[in-house]
Design a protein around this motif. Structure first.
Motif, PDB file in Angstrom:
ATOM      1  N   GLU A 169       0.829  -1.206   0.000  1.00  0.00           N
ATOM      2  CA  GLU A 169       0.000   0.000   0.000  1.00  0.00           C
ATOM      3  C   GLU A 169       0.865   1.258   0.000  1.00  0.00           C
ATOM      4  O   GLU A 169       0.540   2.250  -0.670  1.00  0.00           O
ATOM      5  CB  GLU A 169      -0.908   0.003   1.235  1.00  0.00           C
ATOM      6  N   PRO A 173       1.610   3.691  -4.912  1.00  0.00           N
ATOM      7  CA  PRO A 173       1.401   4.994  -5.575  1.00  0.00           C
ATOM      8  C   PRO A 173       2.683   5.603  -6.128  1.00  0.00           C
ATOM      9  O   PRO A 173       2.616   6.514  -6.956  1.00  0.00           O
ATOM     10  CB  PRO A 173       0.823   5.873  -4.450  1.00  0.00           C
ATOM     11  N   HIS A 174       3.837   5.118  -5.685  1.00  0.00           N
ATOM     12  CA  HIS A 174       5.116   5.710  -6.077  1.00  0.00           C
ATOM     13  C   HIS A 174       5.806   4.937  -7.202  1.00  0.00           C
ATOM     14  O   HIS A 174       6.836   5.395  -7.709  1.00  0.00           O
ATOM     15  CB  HIS A 174       6.048   5.764  -4.863  1.00  0.00           C
TER      16      HIS A 174
END
Length: 201
Positions: A169, A173-174
């Motif tokens: 998690e 996003p990176h």
């Protein structure tokens, strides 16, 4: 593993303390595990019970080079810690090395041995999963070398412990498109039904 050794407490070194020790060798090494996730995103994301350092199997003697006088144990399958003395070459089934300054000291650092042929890294869990060695290394803003996050997630995918799910998690996003694509391909080869595949797009 021997019960009294395994239950001995941990007081892990910090990544910067590891770097200070590893400055004694010119063999390549990388911070791995949860600390690699932190270095990738640039912040501490959770508590860490230990610290992992990745070495290539062919560079295993670096452990003795940087930790003279320490107690160094090989984790011998199916679950036994045994002393590892200098100049012994560990068998291919041994991947983990536990280290502490002395018998009355806590464990401070764990080394993990990975496989390679020439300039190519080979996953010890599935030899079809490979990568140029140069693509394993990332460097933090403070100059610390750490394992590429997509490779670290590949290792974490098998266990799917709560901390592994948390690390996914944190990192997802990176990740760049190329990083997601590599992880998706690696998981497809090693774990074709893995639930993370649907998360990778």
């Amino acid at each position: 593993m021997t019960d009294d050794l395994v239950t001995a407490p941990w007081d892990p070194l910090s990544p910067s303390e590891v770097a200070g020790l590893m400055a004694r060798t010119d063999r390549p090494w990388l911070i791995a595990g949860g600390h690699a996730i932190d270095l990738f995103v640039g912040r501490t994301t959770r508590a860490h019970a230990d610290i992992d350092v990745l070495l290539l199997r062919r560079d295993q003697q670096a452990v003795h080079e940087v930790l003279p006088g320490w107690e160094i144990y090989a984790a011998e399958p199916p679950g036994q810690l045994r002393r590892w003395l200098p100049d012994e070459t560990l068998p291919t089934g041994v991947h983990d090395i536990w280290c502490r300054p002395g018998a009355d000291s806590p464990w401070r650092v764990q080394f993990m041995l990975d496989e390679a042929e020439g300039d190519e890294w080979i996953s010890r869990r599935n030899a079809q999963v490979r990568r140029p060695l140069g693509e394993l290394r990332h460097t933090s803003a403070s100059g610390l070398p750490f394992l590429a996050p997509e490779v670290q997630l590949f290792y974490k995918a098998r266990g799917r412990r709560p901390k592994d799910e948390q690390d996914l998690e944190t990192v997802l996003p990176h990740l760049s498109g190329d990083q997601r694509a590599w992880l998706r391909e690696a998981l497809t080869l090693a774990h074709p039904d893995h639930p993370w595949l649907s998360r990778l797009g």
